[in-house]
Design an enzyme around this catalytic site. Sequence first.
Site, PDB file in Angstrom:
ATOM      1  N   HIS A  24       0.993  -1.210   0.077  1.00 30.43           N
ATOM      2  CA  HIS A  24       0.047  -0.053  -0.012  1.00 30.43           C
ATOM      3  C   HIS A  24       0.947   1.134   0.050  1.00 30.43           C
ATOM      4  O   HIS A  24       1.329   1.747   1.163  1.00 30.43           O
ATOM      5  CB  HIS A  24      -0.987  -0.120   1.368  1.00 30.43           C
ATOM      6  CG  HIS A  24      -1.953   1.080   1.260  1.00 30.43           C
ATOM      7  ND1 HIS A  24      -3.178   1.070   2.179  1.00 30.43           N
ATOM      8  CD2 HIS A  24      -1.956   2.234   0.660  1.00 30.43           C
ATOM      9  CE1 HIS A  24      -3.727   2.192   1.848  1.00 30.43           C
ATOM     10  NE2 HIS A  24      -3.147   2.932   1.076  1.00 30.43           N
ATOM     11  N   HIS A  26       1.076   4.742  -2.626  1.00 25.78           N
ATOM     12  CA  HIS A  26       0.876   5.494  -3.577  1.00 25.78           C
ATOM     13  C   HIS A  26       2.011   6.189  -4.327  1.00 25.78           C
ATOM     14  O   HIS A  26       2.496   7.016  -3.272  1.00 25.78           O
ATOM     15  CB  HIS A  26      -0.241   6.512  -3.203  1.00 25.78           C
ATOM     16  CG  HIS A  26      -1.583   6.101  -2.659  1.00 25.78           C
ATOM     17  ND1 HIS A  26      -2.534   5.805  -3.303  1.00 25.78           N
ATOM     18  CD2 HIS A  26      -1.831   5.605  -1.440  1.00 25.78           C
ATOM     19  CE1 HIS A  26      -3.716   5.241  -2.298  1.00 25.78           C
ATOM     20  NE2 HIS A  26      -3.071   5.079  -1.362  1.00 25.78           N
ATOM     21  N   HIS A 204      -9.746   0.827  -1.103  1.00 29.19           N
ATOM     22  CA  HIS A 204      -9.401   1.563   0.256  1.00 29.19           C
ATOM     23  C   HIS A 204     -10.887   1.539   0.892  1.00 29.19           C
ATOM     24  O   HIS A 204     -11.975   1.879   0.210  1.00 29.19           O
ATOM     25  CB  HIS A 204      -9.114   2.988  -0.032  1.00 29.19           C
ATOM     26  CG  HIS A 204      -7.784   3.239  -0.023  1.00 29.19           C
ATOM     27  ND1 HIS A 204      -7.114   2.511  -1.287  1.00 29.19           N
ATOM     28  CD2 HIS A 204      -6.688   3.976   0.341  1.00 29.19           C
ATOM     29  CE1 HIS A 204      -5.934   3.173  -1.169  1.00 29.19           C
ATOM     30  NE2 HIS A 204      -5.661   4.020  -0.387  1.00 29.19           N
ATOM     31  N   GLU A 207     -11.031   3.496   6.160  1.00 28.46           N
ATOM     32  CA  GLU A 207     -10.330   4.307   6.859  1.00 28.46           C
ATOM     33  C   GLU A 207     -10.659   5.572   7.456  1.00 28.46           C
ATOM     34  O   GLU A 207     -10.690   5.402   8.683  1.00 28.46           O
ATOM     35  CB  GLU A 207      -9.206   4.985   5.538  1.00 28.46           C
ATOM     36  CG  GLU A 207      -8.155   5.964   5.933  1.00 28.46           C
ATOM     37  CD  GLU A 207      -7.566   6.661   4.661  1.00 28.46           C
ATOM     38  OE1 GLU A 207      -8.122   6.570   3.460  1.00 28.46           O
ATOM     39  OE2 GLU A 207      -6.660   7.143   4.654  1.00 28.46           O
ATOM     40  N   ASP A 285       1.811   4.090   2.780  1.00 26.22           N
ATOM     41  CA  ASP A 285       0.591   5.013   2.044  1.00 26.22           C
ATOM     42  C   ASP A 285       1.371   5.928   1.154  1.00 26.22           C
ATOM     43  O   ASP A 285       1.348   5.989  -0.087  1.00 26.22           O
ATOM     44  CB  ASP A 285      -0.258   5.381   3.278  1.00 26.22           C
ATOM     45  CG  ASP A 285      -1.600   5.794   2.536  1.00 26.22           C
ATOM     46  OD1 ASP A 285      -2.102   5.307   1.550  1.00 26.22           O
ATOM     47  OD2 ASP A 285      -2.534   6.307   3.580  1.00 26.22           O
ATOM     48  N   ASP A 286       1.703   7.065   1.768  1.00 29.54           N
ATOM     49  CA  ASP A 286       2.330   8.188   1.349  1.00 29.54           C
ATOM     50  C   ASP A 286       3.526   8.701   1.843  1.00 29.54           C
ATOM     51  O   ASP A 286       3.300   9.725   2.591  1.00 29.54           O
ATOM     52  CB  ASP A 286       1.109   9.339   1.187  1.00 29.54           C
ATOM     53  CG  ASP A 286      -0.227   8.961   0.264  1.00 29.54           C
ATOM     54  OD1 ASP A 286      -0.098   8.894  -0.974  1.00 29.54           O
ATOM     55  OD2 ASP A 286      -1.165   8.713   0.953  1.00 29.54           O
TER      56      ASP A 286
END
EC number: 3.5.4.2
Length: 347
Positions: A24, A26, A204, A207, A285-286
């Site tokens: 996961h 991005h 997703h 969340e 994630d980011d």
Amino acid sequence: MNLASIPRHALPELLCRMPKAELHIHIEGSLEPELIFSLAERNRLQLPYPTIEALRAAYAFTDLQSFLDIYYAGASVLQTEEDFFDMAWAYLLRAKADNVVHAEIFFDPQTHTARGIPFVTIINGLDRAIQQARKELGISAALILCFLRHLTEDDAFTVLEEALPFRDKFIGIGLDSGEKGNPPEKFSKVFARCRELELRLVAHAGEEGTAEYIWHALDLLQAERIDHGVHCLDDPQLVTRLVQQQIPLTVCPLSNVKLCVFPTLAAHNIARLLACGIRATINSDDPAYFGGYLNQNYLETFVALPELGAAEAYRLARNSFEASFVDVEVKAGWISQLDAFFQQQHA
Ligand code: HPA
Ligand code: ZN
């Protein structure tokens, strides 16, 4: 393996050195402020922030949407195939440094095609970095195309059509962007089409959204893996389903704190998810926006949650391989590598 004999002080090195997969991430969320500035200069674009520090200072988020606004603005510096290559290559180098042996990487083509960037430019830049990483770094990676859920299902069908000539360059489909008010059922037709095309499916859910979004991602989209999913613990029947079917959750602890899903890492439910028998994994994630790459997520989470020890480190790394979309033989090879690594720790 008697993992209880591994002392707590050995954990940081163990977490960093163990082989693992990241499921996961991005790719647009790996754009560091330094790279945003250098791409802006290369493409002769004016940024609304005077300095790198000023941009970084804007990374104070109150929820998912406050992050997405800055994240989409940052991605607007990406224009050429070289830009997409440079972004992905920088991530793959970081992943290699964290002993990631396999990454399944999200990309958001609609963020770029809406600005007039052709799909071919995006996919060729990302794919070239992945091929180079396989040859030069010995790291395996694959792409998952995400539909932006704040846009319409028709928009998702359009980008799917643009992507199909490059079907061999991505393995699956995901669903990201603002969750609230954009439930999974909005995309049930396009996910059904992707299933016919034998693409792997993730979404997703849970969340910021409720446990109901997780049920719907599973039942209406047939998602094989749930990204985040941390709200599942609100619903005991859902927990039973996730455990029985061993549906993986790709959990992102630093992201969850930065976007105020949990007030602190100490309040995060990852240890409880594991204790319930859910196939949870740790992911970044980011990473450029949330304070760290994969090992930083592991390190900070294990410091904050004393219930997590060597047995959970092994379980999380093993889950990351089990939850990946590679062939069973490849999975088995990585799990043997992981077992050998842990055997050495108390040899
Ligand atoms: N949630 C939804 N969309 C996203 C995220 C996220 O954490 N990161 C990038 N796009
Ligand atoms: Zn995400």
